[in-house]
Design a protein around this motif. Structure first.
Motif, short mmCIF file in Angstrom:
data_model
loop_
_atom_site.label_atom_id
_atom_site.label_comp_id
_atom_site.label_asym_id
_atom_site.label_seq_id
_atom_site.Cartn_x
_atom_site.Cartn_y
_atom_site.Cartn_z
N GLY A 39 -27.77 5.70 -21.81
CA GLY A 39 -28.32 5.85 -20.61
C GLY A 39 -29.47 4.52 -20.36
N GLY A 40 -30.17 4.63 -21.44
CA GLY A 40 -31.14 3.73 -21.59
C GLY A 40 -30.58 2.10 -21.63
N ASN A 41 -29.54 2.01 -22.44
CA ASN A 41 -28.74 0.89 -22.52
C ASN A 41 -28.24 0.35 -21.05
OD1 ASN A 41 -27.05 1.36 -25.86
ND2 ASN A 41 -29.25 1.03 -25.06
N GLN A 92 -22.32 11.57 -22.37
CA GLN A 92 -23.54 11.81 -21.52
C GLN A 92 -24.57 10.73 -21.85
OE1 GLN A 92 -24.33 16.20 -22.49
NE2 GLN A 92 -23.55 16.45 -20.46
N PRO A 93 -25.54 10.57 -21.00
CA PRO A 93 -26.32 9.37 -21.03
C PRO A 93 -27.21 9.30 -22.33
CG PRO A 93 -26.92 10.81 -19.03
CD PRO A 93 -25.82 11.18 -19.58
N GLY A 94 -27.64 10.77 -22.83
CA GLY A 94 -28.47 10.73 -23.88
C GLY A 94 -28.17 10.37 -25.38
N GLY A 97 -31.43 4.68 -9.52
CA GLY A 97 -30.76 6.08 -9.70
C GLY A 97 -30.71 6.43 -11.04
N VAL A 98 -30.52 7.75 -11.16
CA VAL A 98 -30.32 8.46 -12.73
C VAL A 98 -29.01 8.48 -13.08
CG1 VAL A 98 -31.12 10.48 -14.12
CG2 VAL A 98 -32.57 9.49 -12.08
N VAL A 99 -28.69 7.97 -14.10
CA VAL A 99 -27.32 7.95 -14.74
C VAL A 99 -27.04 9.00 -15.64
CG1 VAL A 99 -25.73 6.71 -16.49
CG2 VAL A 99 -27.48 5.23 -15.02
N CYS A 123 -36.66 13.41 -18.48
CA CYS A 123 -35.90 13.22 -19.71
C CYS A 123 -34.70 13.38 -19.97
CB CYS A 123 -37.02 14.14 -20.82
SG CYS A 123 -38.69 13.56 -20.92
N MET A 124 -33.97 12.80 -20.23
CA MET A 124 -32.37 12.92 -20.38
C MET A 124 -31.66 13.23 -21.67
SD MET A 124 -31.92 12.55 -17.02
CE MET A 124 -29.74 12.34 -17.22
N GLY A 125 -32.83 13.64 -22.77
CA GLY A 125 -32.44 13.84 -23.89
C GLY A 125 -31.41 15.19 -24.24
C1 LIG Z 1 -37.41 -1.82 -33.00
C2 LIG Z 1 -36.65 -1.91 -31.30
C3 LIG Z 1 -35.49 -2.84 -31.60
C4 LIG Z 1 -34.80 -3.28 -30.42
N1 LIG Z 1 -33.88 -4.03 -30.25
C5 LIG Z 1 -33.24 -4.24 -29.21
C6 LIG Z 1 -32.06 -5.14 -29.07
O1 LIG Z 1 -31.49 -5.45 -30.27
N2 LIG Z 1 -31.53 -5.48 -27.87
C7 LIG Z 1 -31.84 -4.80 -26.78
O2 LIG Z 1 -31.33 -4.98 -25.71
N3 LIG Z 1 -32.84 -3.86 -26.82
C8 LIG Z 1 -33.49 -3.54 -27.88
N4 LIG Z 1 -34.72 -2.69 -27.93
C9 LIG Z 1 -34.96 -2.02 -26.45
C10 LIG Z 1 -34.60 -0.84 -26.18
O3 LIG Z 1 -34.26 -0.19 -27.51
C11 LIG Z 1 -33.35 -0.94 -25.27
O4 LIG Z 1 -34.08 -1.59 -24.02
C12 LIG Z 1 -32.59 0.44 -25.18
O5 LIG Z 1 -31.71 0.20 -24.01
C13 LIG Z 1 -33.77 1.47 -24.31
O6 LIG Z 1 -32.99 2.76 -24.40
P1 LIG Z 1 -33.76 4.12 -24.26
O7 LIG Z 1 -32.90 5.24 -24.20
O8 LIG Z 1 -34.95 4.12 -25.39
O9 LIG Z 1 -34.28 3.81 -22.93
P2 LIG Z 1 -36.08 4.28 -22.33
O10 LIG Z 1 -36.90 3.33 -23.15
O11 LIG Z 1 -36.08 5.64 -22.35
O12 LIG Z 1 -36.03 3.69 -20.84
C14 LIG Z 1 -35.58 2.42 -20.65
C15 LIG Z 1 -35.40 2.18 -19.18
O13 LIG Z 1 -34.41 2.85 -18.90
C16 LIG Z 1 -34.64 3.85 -17.94
N5 LIG Z 1 -33.63 4.99 -18.28
C17 LIG Z 1 -33.24 5.68 -19.21
N6 LIG Z 1 -32.35 6.59 -19.10
C18 LIG Z 1 -31.90 6.53 -18.03
C19 LIG Z 1 -30.93 7.22 -17.13
N7 LIG Z 1 -30.04 7.97 -17.69
N8 LIG Z 1 -30.93 6.84 -15.89
C20 LIG Z 1 -31.29 5.84 -15.28
N9 LIG Z 1 -32.46 5.18 -16.00
C21 LIG Z 1 -32.80 5.36 -17.36
C22 LIG Z 1 -36.03 4.34 -17.99
O14 LIG Z 1 -36.59 4.61 -16.94
C23 LIG Z 1 -36.62 2.92 -18.19
O15 LIG Z 1 -36.90 2.21 -17.18
C24 LIG Z 1 -35.33 -2.40 -29.24
C25 LIG Z 1 -36.28 -1.59 -29.01
C26 LIG Z 1 -36.86 -1.45 -30.50
C27 LIG Z 1 -37.96 -0.54 -30.41
#
Ligand SMILES: Cc1cc2nc3c(=O)[nH]c(=O)nc-3n(C[C@H](O)[C@H](O)[C@H](O)COP(=O)(O)OP(=O)(O)OC[C@H]3O[C@@H](n4cnc5c(N)ncnc54)[C@H](O)[C@@H]3O)c2cc1C
Lengths: 495, 403
Positions: A153-155, A121-123, A214-216, A101-103
């Motif tokens: 980071g998720g983006n 930072q990625p969180g 990899g992990v960002v 968890c990268m929070g």
């Molecule tokens: C209501 C709602 C609306 C949304 N609208 C959009 C939208 O408009 N456009 C869009 O593109 N997406 C949208 N999403 C999807 C989501 O928000 C995106 O995919 C977002 O980028 C995920 O970010 P997260 O931090 O929650 O990642 P997580 O859900 O925690 O993880 C997503 C992926 O990224 C990986 N990951 C996370 N952090 C890291 C890191 N530091 N290094 C390497 N890998 C990592 C995880 O392993 C997983 O595979 C929406 C989701 C919801 C619930």
């Protein structure tokens, strides 16, 4: 959807693994109690749930490196997690894997206005970046609807998009650099504050790699000066064909709006009932066209789009006269998901992309499928770039209905591929679309992608079971099928 | 036999399979326009892609174009122009520098070297517009990635990997690009006589404003002398405005006001603006004979540090430079062909990388034309290469000695 069978020998070692990780991240950094692990059992795709073996919350890149190196040596699987908003199950834990968890990586490290970038930072949340720079008139352009919650980071991992991507690009077009850690613990940096890189563009490759490579641990993003102003048009059409023609006509006139969103009748009705944005209810399709930039440009283009839409048969047309009204136009679109949530106990959000001119055909086929499956569907659509979000309504309490919704969803995605589009525009493949990958790719295509994975993670320990329908050993993937001296000279022009 | 010229995708696959089977190294060429760029290589056979020609899909309203990789870039640009569209990243023409005359090469060559021009700043590089491809890997297998739509995250983004790979991973047969409407109006604002430091402040001010300049360059006085439209010996700082006419007019007024403290500038007519940016894009000030004994470099740095970088170089009076990308791209014309260490030393402290564009044939610089990598990154590059081209038959040595 089947996940790989958990490795019993790893399950049996939970306590020992937790103890070792505790020596890397001191204090509250390791979570093992099943009650606390429940928090992490799913991401935004809540139909799938699985608590992890344990969760670990590092605070420094060095800790991430040590954790990964340990997991590589011990053969333990790792699932990275940002904010857990993924809609494709990308962050779905594995029973025999640790959840990384990268929070705690939640700091904005540097804002550098002279170079128009921020190092974070990625969180840090997507919106958190804009919040850190908006008092100085800057913002970070990609704006997923989840921007309050999702992490940068998720983006990066998902190459997230948003309504302004048509003009400003996706995550990948707005990154300058990252720091990341390989599964063997190697810490690498790609890019920086400058543009482009020598040789292979690994920053670009990492973007959208869904946590498999990899992990960002650090991200440098471009920030932009805020446009002087923005205005929107709300346009209602008697048919989706006409709305689609209008989108094409706007672009053909050389106009690239900041945002261009379409909603179909069920989505309009749901949104209007929920937020009373003043949407017309007697239209089949609604377009929101936003123009942003210098005042003179926006006023000029609003006028032109208004004329174009009239020529395309818009039956209602309103132009925002102030910021409040512009926000109101958007309120319905932004609330579309929860609005559908009010109409149905559950809904399933799809994410295919199609060539724009196929929209009327795809909508028609979708209506037919909706009748066949007996499930309602509403559509919101990033109209400028062809990214479709059908929302399938179902009730998980009715036995079999979730499966029916999933089948309906798969049929929609097959349809997207059939008309020349793709399985996912911005939400990622994850576990959700994993088994559909062969609709779009041949076995050779997929094997070449898996070989990329081999270059980064030869034991397939990072986020396994995601994206690829089948796992192959790297040794097998590396085998050559062309033998020395066996291929005759080709019969092609030579000089 | 030392050149194979496939005429379709199947023949391309056959050629690579044969090379693999016979252990023949292939020099992958579009039209050969950039052979003199970067590292030179010595292969047993040439794989000439200029036989793979033609636009296979162009839908202006969908902003998408697909073509065979060997299609001349010029043909693509003319086709787009007829519809008032363009490749927004403004691929530069290495012809003037490398061969003394315009030669834009092929579409595939453009992708493989990830070309971009002054508009890189705002619009991105070739990589940012590259939507999909079909290619033959060094394993002799035809594979594809991406598609024809802009929003696509299905699988790894292999387009990014191939853009800038200089043909070392796979040979592309078909490529798909995002195209955009060309701006109906273009004008530039010119400020004269600024020092590098003043110009840097002015460029930052402009880029950090809502004026939406699409390119910014600063040409110090000795280099400026060779440019048309410049006055006397003075340095010139150029701000490009593009878009719809009322917007360009409005933004020019805002910019003039914003930069008041830097003196009164002049506004060019559209044709002059286009010509001037064309020269800067292709670095024509560094074209010409003196380059034959010297070398030309492109250095990408964090834009605000451009001036510091140049200072650290301690240039000779007969060495020249200018800034593009708001200070982030520095074109250098240096004496001799042994500058690699000197050019890269300041990059220990300033984020960036330096690539050799041109040097005499046997200059030591040609060996290390591409910015060297850190150990971890280099190992990763090797593993990637190994997974695409295990026998090292595609352009071996084009990027680095062992890749
Ligand atoms: C209501 C709602 C609306 C949304 N609208 C959009 C939208 O408009 N456009 C869009 O593109 N997406 C949208 N999403 C999807 C989501 O928000 C995106 O995919 C977002 O980028 C995920 O970010 P997260 O931090 O929650 O990642 P997580 O859900 O925690 O993880 C997503 C992926 O990224 C990986 N990951 C996370 N952090 C890291 C890191 N530091 N290094 C390497 N890998 C990592 C995880 O392993 C997983 O595979 C929406 C989701 C919801 C619930």
């Amino acid at each position: 959807m089947q996940m790989p069978d958990p490795d019993q020998s790893i399950l049996a070692r939970q306590e020992e693994i937790a103890l070792h990780l505790g020596t890397i991240v001191a204090g509250e950094g390791v979570v093992t109690s099943s009650r606390e692990l429940r928090v992490y059992e799913s991401d935004g795709l809540t139909a799938y749930r699985q608590p992890p073996l344990l969760a670990v919350l590092p605070e420094t890149t060095q800790q991430v490196s040590e954790i990964l190196a340990y997991c590589q040596t011990e053969g333990i699987k790792v699932v990275p997690r940002g904010s857990g908003t993924s809609l494709s199950g990308g962050a779905l834990p594995l029973a025999d894997g640790i959840l990384l968890c990268m929070g705690k990586f939640n700091r904005v490290l540097e804002v550098d206005y002279d170079n128009r970038c921020a190092v974070v930072q990625p969180g840090v949340t997507n919106l958190g970046i804009t919040k850190a720079v908006e008092q100085d008139g800057f913002y970070y352009a990609p704006d997923p609807s989840s921007q309050i919650a999702c992490s940068i980071g998720g983006n990066v991992a998902e190459n997230a998009g948003g309504v302004h991507c048509l003009k400003y690009g996706l995550t990948t077009n707005n990154l300058l650099g990252i720091e990341m850690v390989l599964i063997d613990g190697t810490i690498l940096r790609f890019g920086g504050k400058h543009l482009d890189s020598p040789g292979y563009d690994l920053l670009g490759l990492m973007t959208g790699s869904e946590g498999l490579l990899g992990v960002v641990t650090e991200v440098t993003v471009r920030i932009l000066p805020k446009p002087e102003t923005a205005r929107a048009l709300l346009l209602g059409f008697p048919s989706s064909e006409q709305a689609g023609d209008c989108v094409a006509a706007i672009i053909s006139e050389g106009i690239i709006p900041g945002g261009m969103e379409m909603m179909d009748k069920p989505a309009i009705e749901a949104a209007e009932a929920f937020v009373q944005a003043g949407y017309p209810l007697d239209v089949e399709a609604l377009l929101i066209v936003e123009l942003d930039g210098p005042q003179a440009e926006v006023d000029y283009l609003i006028e032109r789009v208004s004329v174009i839409s009239g020529n395309c048969g818009a039956q209602t047309s309103r132009t925002s006269q102030n910021e409040e009204e512009r926000q109101l136009f958007w309120a319905g679109r932004k609330a579309a998901f929860p609005a559908i949530g009010r109409l149905s106990p559950d809904y399933y959000c799809m994410d295919g992309t199609i060539p724009r001119n196929k929209l009327p055909y795809v909508l028609k086929r979708m209506r037919e499928m909706s009748t066949d499956y007996g499930l309602r569907v509403a559509n919101v659509f990033h109209a400028g770039d062809g990214n479709l979000h059908p929302l399938i309504m179902y009730d998980a309490n009715n036995p079999g209905e979730l499966e029916k919704a999933e089948d309906f969803g798969s049929d929609i995605l097959r349809l997207c591929v059939e008309v020349g589009g793709v399985l996912t525009g911005e939400h990622g493949v994850g576990v959700e679309k994993r088994d559909l990958m062969s609709e779009m790719f041949t076995e050779i295509d997929l094997k070449q992608q898996l070989r990329v994975k081999c270059a980064f993670d030869s034991k397939a320990l990072l986020n396994p079971g995601k994206v690829f329908p089948e796992l192959h050993r790297c040794a097998e993937l590396g085998r050559m099928h062309i033998h020395k001296g066996k291929v005759p000279f080709p019969d092609i022009p030579r000089f | 036999m030392n050149s194979l010229k496939p005429e379709n995708a199947q023949q391309l696959e056959d050629a690579v399979k044969w090379a693999l089977s016979s252990g023949t190294t292939l020099e992958v060429l579009g039209s050969g326009s950039k052979r003199a760029l970067g590292r030179s290589i010595d292969c047993a056979c040439q794989l000439d892609l200029s036989g793979l020609q033609g636009i296979t899909l162009y839908e202006p309203a969908e902003l998408v174009l697909s073509a065979r990789a060997g299609t001349p870039l010029q043909e693509i640009q003319e086709t787009l122009q007829a519809e008032n569209q363009y490749l927004a990243f403004e691929p530069l023409d290495y012809g003037p520098l490398l061969r003394g005359q315009s030669d834009t090469g092929t579409l595939g060559g453009m992708v493989a070297s990830n070309l971009s021009g002054p508009r890189r700043l705002k619009a991105g590089a070739a990589r940012d517009h590259f939507l999909g491809f079909s290619a033959v890997s060094g394993r002799g297998e035809t594979f594809k990635s991406g598609g024809r739509v802009v929003k696509n995250v299905t699988g790894y983004d292999l387009m990014k990997l191939l853009a800038g790979s200089f043909g070392t991973l796979a040979v592309m047969s078909d490529v798909t690009f995002k195209v955009l409407p060309a701006p109906p109006e273009e004008k530039s604002y010119l400020l004269y006589g600024l020092s590098d430091a003043e110009a840097s402040r002015a460029m930052i001010l402009a880029l950090n404003s809502a004026c939406e300049v699409s390119s910014v360059a600063h040409i110090p006085s000795p280099t400026a002398r060779t440019l048309q439209g410049c006055v006397g010996d003075k340095s010139v700082t150029v701000f490009r405005m593009e878009g719809h006419a009322p917007s360009v007019q409005y933004r020019l007024e805002r910019l003039e006001h914003l930069l008041e403290a830097y003196g009164k500038g002049s506004i060019t007519a559209p044709a002059e603006s286009k010509a001037l940016w064309g020269c800067l894009r292709d670095a024509t000030p560094f074209q010409g004979d003196e380059g034959n004994s010297g070398s030309v470099w492109r250095v990408s740095v964090s834009p605000a540090q451009g001036g510091r970088y140049v200072e650290a170089l301690k240039l000779d009076p007969e060495e020249y430079y200018f800034y593009d990308w708001g200070g982030g791209l520095i074109w250098l014309s240096l004496k001799g062909g042994d500058n690699a260490v000197r050019v890269r030393a300041p990059l220990e402290k300033i984020s960036g990388h330096a690539s050799l564009v041109r040097a005499p044939v046997d200059a030591p610089d040609r060996e290390i034309a591409t910015q060297p990598l850190g150990v971890g990154e280099h190992l990763l590059f090797q593993r990637i290469k190994q997974n695409f081209d295990p026998d090292g038959i595609l352009n071996p040595g084009r990027l680095y000695g062992d890749l």
